[in-house]
Write a protein that holds these residues in place. Sequence first.
Motif, short mmCIF file in Angstrom:
data_model
loop_
_atom_site.label_atom_id
_atom_site.label_comp_id
_atom_site.label_asym_id
_atom_site.label_seq_id
_atom_site.Cartn_x
_atom_site.Cartn_y
_atom_site.Cartn_z
N UNK A 1 0.82 -1.20 0.00
CA UNK A 1 0.00 0.00 0.00
C UNK A 1 0.86 1.26 0.00
N UNK A 2 0.33 2.32 -0.63
CA UNK A 2 1.00 3.62 -0.61
C UNK A 2 -0.02 4.69 -0.90
N UNK A 3 0.44 5.94 -0.86
CA UNK A 3 -0.37 7.08 -1.28
C UNK A 3 0.30 7.71 -2.49
N UNK A 4 -0.52 8.13 -3.46
CA UNK A 4 0.00 8.60 -4.75
C UNK A 4 -0.21 10.10 -4.93
N UNK A 5 0.16 10.89 -3.92
CA UNK A 5 0.07 12.34 -4.07
C UNK A 5 1.16 12.86 -5.00
N UNK A 6 0.77 13.82 -5.84
CA UNK A 6 1.67 14.53 -6.74
C UNK A 6 1.98 15.88 -6.10
N UNK A 7 3.24 16.18 -5.84
CA UNK A 7 3.64 17.39 -5.13
C UNK A 7 4.31 18.40 -6.05
N UNK A 8 4.05 19.67 -5.78
CA UNK A 8 4.85 20.77 -6.30
C UNK A 8 4.96 21.77 -5.16
N UNK A 9 6.14 21.97 -4.61
CA UNK A 9 6.31 22.78 -3.42
C UNK A 9 6.17 24.28 -3.70
N UNK A 10 6.07 24.66 -4.97
CA UNK A 10 5.71 26.05 -5.31
C UNK A 10 4.20 26.25 -5.22
N UNK A 11 3.46 25.16 -5.29
CA UNK A 11 2.01 25.19 -5.37
C UNK A 11 1.56 24.43 -6.60
N UNK A 12 0.43 23.74 -6.49
CA UNK A 12 -0.06 22.91 -7.60
C UNK A 12 -0.27 23.75 -8.85
N UNK A 13 0.32 23.29 -9.96
CA UNK A 13 0.15 23.96 -11.24
C UNK A 13 0.98 25.21 -11.40
N UNK A 14 1.97 25.41 -10.54
CA UNK A 14 2.75 26.64 -10.57
C UNK A 14 4.19 26.40 -11.02
N UNK A 15 4.33 25.75 -12.18
CA UNK A 15 5.64 25.65 -12.79
C UNK A 15 6.33 24.31 -12.64
N UNK A 16 7.47 24.20 -13.28
CA UNK A 16 8.27 22.98 -13.33
C UNK A 16 8.82 22.62 -11.96
#
Length: 372
Positions: free
Chosen positions: A199-214
């Motif tokens: 089991x795991x969790x499949x969160x997608x992270x962007x530490x700038x904020x979701x949808x805020x760049x590469x």
Amino acid sequence: MSKIYVSIIIMVISFSCSRKQPELKLIDKQNFSRVIENKKVNLFTLKNKCGLTAQITNYGGRIVSLWIPDKNGNFDDIVLGYETLEPYLKPKGRYFGALIGRYANRIAKGRFTLNDSIYTLTVNNGANHLHGGKNGFHNVVWNANQLSDSELKLEYLSKDGDDGYPGNLNVTVIYKLTDTNELEINYTATTDKSTHVNLTNHSFFNLCGAGKGSINDHLLQINAAYYTPIDEEQIPTGKHKEVKNTAFDFTALKPIGKDIDANSQQLKFGSGYDHNYVLDGSGLRVAAKVIEPKSGRIMEVITDEPGLQFYGGNFLGGKNIGKGNLSYEYRTAFCLETQHFPDSPNQTSFPSTILNPDDEYNSTCIYKFTIK
């Protein structure tokens, strides 16, 4: 009674509780109000006294949003997802923030042998089985009970034969926000027949904020001297390969994108980074660290699992329009999924993922963030 491997992931948020609590643009719970197969879908909001806020739906047990501050005290939602339920029901949105089971990652040809019996699973990734199959835990409605303002309990019975797996598997997952700014995920599971569980969790992270760049300028460190190479179908070869002097070496902090264009057959097979790392050491230890220099946000991953899947958002391509009407472009998110190795049921040299009827599966996962 045989020993079952216990997973603990830790990624914590540390910031002052003395500042004025922020006004967050939270998602309306009515956007997730629906009945699927006679089960009610809802959106639950968890908060702690410091303003840390998570929104979680019982459809797939998904973390829909996670709000944390930057070095200036400004809060951003750092996980990819949607403002309504409908996009999660479609194939391109199926894994964002979800609980993954019965088996995270791939099982070759959708089959394995257990106790002299051959089990055939559904295939949903070419000729292979991925993330529990068509009716994996990401794609079901969990029974939900909000225990307090900061705690949510989810339960699900995966019946004998679901997607080909043996045994009735009872799973409980508890999400909790602590007043020390941690998002804890506690898993337990039991079975009435020997089966495989990962089991795991499949969160997608962007530490700038979701949808805020590469995410290619995020600095990443993974404490692993080896990874498990894959073939053209992203199935492990069964070998361990040293990361030293390769594009896969993250033993010291470096930008995620520094070596992404290296001439590597493995990067071609994964369309970039989408590989399992063999973590150094054993027991509870730091597996990875991510720093986003502009916001000052830092994320650590601490686990006692043997492996960590690093995925660099290679299959995001702008077709996913997420929260705030932002498009999720190529390599604008990363995943760090603590796990047992892919295809372990067919690789005798890999750590075992067998759960027997006399055992209980226990796994604790805490996401911990700090600010630089």
